[in-house]
Write a protein that holds these residues in place. Sequence first.
Motif, PDB file in Angstrom:
ATOM      1  N   TYR A  88       7.163  56.152  56.942  1.00  0.00           N
ATOM      2  CA  TYR A  88       6.011  55.385  56.452  1.00  0.00           C
ATOM      3  C   TYR A  88       5.288  54.715  57.625  1.00  0.00           C
ATOM      4  CZ  TYR A  88       3.387  51.817  53.947  1.00  0.00           C
ATOM      5  OH  TYR A  88       2.393  51.017  53.481  1.00  0.00           O
TER       6      TYR A  88
ATOM      7  N   GLU B  32      -0.124  54.753  50.931  1.00  0.00           N
ATOM      8  CA  GLU B  32      -0.019  53.469  50.237  1.00  0.00           C
ATOM      9  C   GLU B  32      -0.171  52.326  51.237  1.00  0.00           C
ATOM     10  OE1 GLU B  32       3.872  54.519  49.650  1.00  0.00           O
ATOM     11  OE2 GLU B  32       2.972  56.447  49.201  1.00  0.00           O
ATOM     12  N   LYS B  33      -0.571  51.200  50.675  1.00  0.00           N
ATOM     13  CA  LYS B  33      -0.707  49.997  51.502  1.00  0.00           C
ATOM     14  C   LYS B  33       0.669  49.388  51.781  1.00  0.00           C
ATOM     15  CE  LYS B  33      -5.432  48.967  51.026  1.00  0.00           C
ATOM     16  NZ  LYS B  33      -5.738  50.397  51.015  1.00  0.00           N
ATOM     17  N   PHE B  34       1.603  49.678  50.890  1.00  0.00           N
ATOM     18  CA  PHE B  34       2.935  49.090  50.983  1.00  0.00           C
ATOM     19  C   PHE B  34       3.943  50.150  50.517  1.00  0.00           C
ATOM     20  CE2 PHE B  34       6.421  46.327  49.575  1.00  0.00           C
ATOM     21  CZ  PHE B  34       6.542  45.508  50.681  1.00  0.00           C
ATOM     22  N   THR B  36       5.965  50.926  48.403  1.00  0.00           N
ATOM     23  CA  THR B  36       6.528  50.632  47.080  1.00  0.00           C
ATOM     24  C   THR B  36       7.446  51.747  46.595  1.00  0.00           C
ATOM     25  OG1 THR B  36       4.320  49.758  46.687  1.00  0.00           O
ATOM     26  CG2 THR B  36       5.839  49.739  44.827  1.00  0.00           C
TER      27      THR B  36
END
Lengths: 205, 126
Positions: A88, B32-34, B36
């Motif tokens: 990520y 995604e921003k986070f 999750t």
Amino acid sequence: MSMPAADEHVQHLPIEFANEKESIKITGFWMFLVTDILIFASLFSTYAVMHNAVAMGPSSQQLFQMGPVMLETLLLLTSSFTIGLGIYAMRKGQARALIYWILLTILLGAGFVFTEIHDFVSFAAIHATWHTSAFLSAFDILVGTHGAHVTFGIFWAVTLLFQLKKRGITAQTARKVFTFSLYWHFLDIVWIFIYTFVYLNGRIG
Amino acid sequence: MSETNQALTAEQAYQEDNDSALGFLKPQFHEEKFPTVQIWGYIGSLVLTFAAYLLVMNHVLPPVALLSVILTLAVIQAGLQLGVFMHLKEGRGLAWQLIPLYLVFLIAIGMVGMSIWIMLFKSGVS
């Protein structure tokens, strides 16, 4: 003419897929995982057949302690999570965060390997080695092959750390980190089945 | 150009097949921003792991049923790892990785499943 730039669904490929030559190596790595599934499937089959062939040695119910096994499971599950967060971070271009996530993954993986070695040594202390019975031969080769994979993965991750430190996140290093993450998650999946089919099943009896 | 009664050109057929039948193979990447999804994947894995542990330690079911249930939990967790962490549905040329993977699952499940099945006949020891 209408420009596609106005389309808000335009999506850029993540860096590890952006270069075709690097991207196809990820596809190639899936082929490796496919063959590795076959290796583990045959070892699981052997274990299924040999599970009750304990000869004069201990049975799985007498031998397995769930304490170290739960610790190993937690360590490996958590390391799978941390490398997931590493990917990520990598896709966001955060090289420093990626390095720390890989470092954490290595530490958790090393904790797993040491717990497993400790477990195997304690088995050897009561003469439960692969010489003892067909059950223990099958057990050692299945769990040992997985442990050897994890050990190799740790060394692999260390080489990635050096490359990331030197070159940063490039199309090539990103692809290497991504294939490592695939490998690591794959080992977690194999461990889920060892945990379930070897250790928990051993408690069922 | 293309009338309904006119045969498709190879190029048109290729386009139509790709859009309709193979649309699911179009590369799709999640941004995604986070993280999750990753966090839920981790929580889900932990829940499934401890659920299996508690089921076995409390012997809630007869052995064969219990093994079936915990193996099902393991398969769900494997799916979780594949989907959430391995980004199974992301990538270029997805068919190249999905088809061999489905094939090897079939072989692996057959190999292990048949081994378990054949050993059930010696149920005197378990």
